[in-house]
Design a protein around this motif. Sequence first.
Motif, PDB file in Angstrom:
ATOM      1  N   HIS A  92      34.766  42.451  39.982  1.00 58.93           N
ATOM      2  CA  HIS A  92      35.366  42.001  38.718  1.00 58.93           C
ATOM      3  C   HIS A  92      35.300  43.094  37.655  1.00 58.93           C
ATOM      4  N   PRO A  93      36.356  43.173  36.804  1.00 58.34           N
ATOM      5  CA  PRO A  93      37.569  42.359  36.770  1.00 58.34           C
ATOM      6  C   PRO A  93      38.526  42.718  37.904  1.00 58.34           C
ATOM      7  N   LEU A  94      39.069  41.687  38.539  1.00 61.61           N
ATOM      8  CA  LEU A  94      39.840  41.859  39.765  1.00 61.61           C
ATOM      9  C   LEU A  94      41.049  40.929  39.775  1.00 61.61           C
ATOM     10  N   ALA A  95      42.195  41.504  40.128  1.00 58.50           N
ATOM     11  CA  ALA A  95      43.440  40.745  40.220  1.00 58.50           C
ATOM     12  C   ALA A  95      43.881  40.635  41.672  1.00 58.50           C
ATOM     13  N   LEU A  96      44.418  39.489  42.022  1.00 63.35           N
ATOM     14  CA  LEU A  96      45.022  39.265  43.334  1.00 63.35           C
ATOM     15  C   LEU A  96      46.522  39.418  43.199  1.00 63.35           C
ATOM     16  N   GLN A  97      47.105  40.274  44.045  1.00 61.47           N
ATOM     17  CA  GLN A  97      48.568  40.368  44.057  1.00 61.47           C
ATOM     18  C   GLN A  97      49.130  39.567  45.219  1.00 61.47           C
ATOM     19  N   LEU A  98      50.048  38.664  44.900  1.00 64.57           N
ATOM     20  CA  LEU A  98      50.721  37.854  45.902  1.00 64.57           C
ATOM     21  C   LEU A  98      52.152  38.337  46.089  1.00 64.57           C
TER      22      LEU A  98
END
Length: 345
Positions: free
Chosen positions: A80-86
Amino acid sequence: MMQDPSPKNLSQAFDDEHKASIAMASRLSIAPMMDWTDRNCRVFHRMMSRHALLYTEMVTAPAVVHGDRSRLLDYDAAEHPLALQLGGSDPAELRQATQIANDWGYDEINLNVGCPSDRVQSGCFGAVLMKSPDLVAECVMAMQDVSRAEVTVKCRIGVDDQDPSDVLPDFIARMQKAGIRRMSIHARKAWLQGLSPRENREVPPLDYDLVHLMKQQFPDMHLSVNGGIGSVADIHRHLDHMDGVMVGRAAYHQPWDILGAADRLWDAAAPMHGPVEVAEAMRPVIQAHLKNGGRLHQFTRHMLGLFHGRAGARSWKRTLSEGASRGGIEVYDAALAQVRQAAAA
């Protein structure tokens, strides 16, 4: 070490304050890169910056819905901070994937509208969606309906014969109307026919001026620029115009040069004093990975550029490239000893 994806371990509610903190983290973000920004890479990157926003590789919505969710979504809490890309183009499927991802406590869910690879095009998502802004708007609204984290979009300035000066502002306006408040813009077109994914990262000309203009036209949007940014000096130049900068290949191939200086953007000291200290700090992480049945190269393939431009860089890279696929911690120790020896010479 992996975070238990159960509701009791979720982050606190994603309220406005939390969203503001993630927007601040996106002052510098590391781009989602297929086959590169896996969980091992991200643990390594986090050693060098406590504040930069990290992104997963793109994960397709169908894979999340139907596949091995733990393998696809697990991560170390330290990331974190962490984003998930879909990736996806079916609003119902993206909604379901987003709802599933809630239980993993990501700080952001990002929709890929920029990847030009053949695999992505065959699934009718990625950059090809620049041609279908209404569908993208439908997708992000479906995701926002169920997401605990902020939903964002990463896009290109256009594709194929589109005129970016017409297409991009219209696309951003549609995203804004759909409720999107934060976007990352790769400052190149994508050519869906005739160029490989690699060529699409290098051949189409960069148009930073257009992306900078978008910030002027949409002052209430939080906009980051991506594409061809290769140095800390480049980052600072773009931050004169933009809310954020997203760096890809330079952060991967020259990680210390980019991430070692990153936390100064938040007036914070770097957590490590140099690449040797980073390599030393990674050793117990790698050793634990090996004890759990992992392979050395699963970490070290992301670390080959750690000493870029410094004494011992060539020996470090050669030793790990040649030995990590079949060796253990002794290979890592030998590579690090060669760096120390070269630095002392």
